[in-house]
Motif scaffolding. Sequence first.
Motif, PDB file in Angstrom:
ATOM      1  N   TYR A  35      -2.103   3.179  -1.797  1.00  0.00           N
ATOM      2  CA  TYR A  35      -2.456   2.947  -0.394  1.00  0.00           C
ATOM      3  C   TYR A  35      -1.665   1.777   0.183  1.00  0.00           C
ATOM      4  O   TYR A  35      -1.084   1.875   1.265  1.00  0.00           O
ATOM      5  CB  TYR A  35      -3.957   2.675  -0.265  1.00  0.00           C
ATOM      6  CG  TYR A  35      -4.356   2.165   1.097  1.00  0.00           C
ATOM      7  CD1 TYR A  35      -4.491   3.040   2.162  1.00  0.00           C
ATOM      8  CD2 TYR A  35      -4.583   0.809   1.322  1.00  0.00           C
ATOM      9  CE1 TYR A  35      -4.849   2.587   3.416  1.00  0.00           C
ATOM     10  CE2 TYR A  35      -4.933   0.337   2.563  1.00  0.00           C
ATOM     11  CZ  TYR A  35      -5.074   1.231   3.609  1.00  0.00           C
ATOM     12  OH  TYR A  35      -5.417   0.768   4.848  1.00  0.00           O
ATOM     13  N   LYS A  38       2.079   2.567   0.691  1.00  0.00           N
ATOM     14  CA  LYS A  38       2.313   3.360   1.901  1.00  0.00           C
ATOM     15  C   LYS A  38       2.122   2.518   3.152  1.00  0.00           C
ATOM     16  O   LYS A  38       2.890   2.610   4.105  1.00  0.00           O
ATOM     17  CB  LYS A  38       1.357   4.559   1.948  1.00  0.00           C
ATOM     18  CG  LYS A  38       1.703   5.650   0.990  1.00  0.00           C
ATOM     19  CD  LYS A  38       0.728   6.803   1.123  1.00  0.00           C
ATOM     20  CE  LYS A  38       0.991   7.893   0.122  1.00  0.00           C
ATOM     21  NZ  LYS A  38       0.013   8.982   0.224  1.00  0.00           N
ATOM     22  N   LYS A  39       1.076   1.703   3.162  1.00  0.00           N
ATOM     23  CA  LYS A  39       0.763   0.862   4.321  1.00  0.00           C
ATOM     24  C   LYS A  39       1.911  -0.104   4.608  1.00  0.00           C
ATOM     25  O   LYS A  39       2.326  -0.272   5.760  1.00  0.00           O
ATOM     26  CB  LYS A  39      -0.527   0.099   4.050  1.00  0.00           C
ATOM     27  CG  LYS A  39      -1.043  -0.689   5.192  1.00  0.00           C
ATOM     28  CD  LYS A  39      -1.802   0.191   6.124  1.00  0.00           C
ATOM     29  CE  LYS A  39      -2.597  -0.667   7.073  1.00  0.00           C
ATOM     30  NZ  LYS A  39      -3.238   0.116   8.102  1.00  0.00           N
TER      31      LYS A  39
END
Length: 53
Positions: A35, A38-39
């Motif tokens: 996560y 990707k962020k």
Amino acid sequence: MFVRGRFLSFPMVFGATLIGVVSGKAIFGPPLEEYWKKKLEEEGAKEGGQGPT
């Protein structure tokens, strides 16, 4: 209602906390790493796409 006769001992609390942290990292570690990867890529692309104002 549940009534305790004495307080929890420090080693028991420490052991439970340690088990919780280790199992939490094992369960939630890989999805969280993915996560945040990707962020950060999205934010980098967003910042890189903007020109000077």
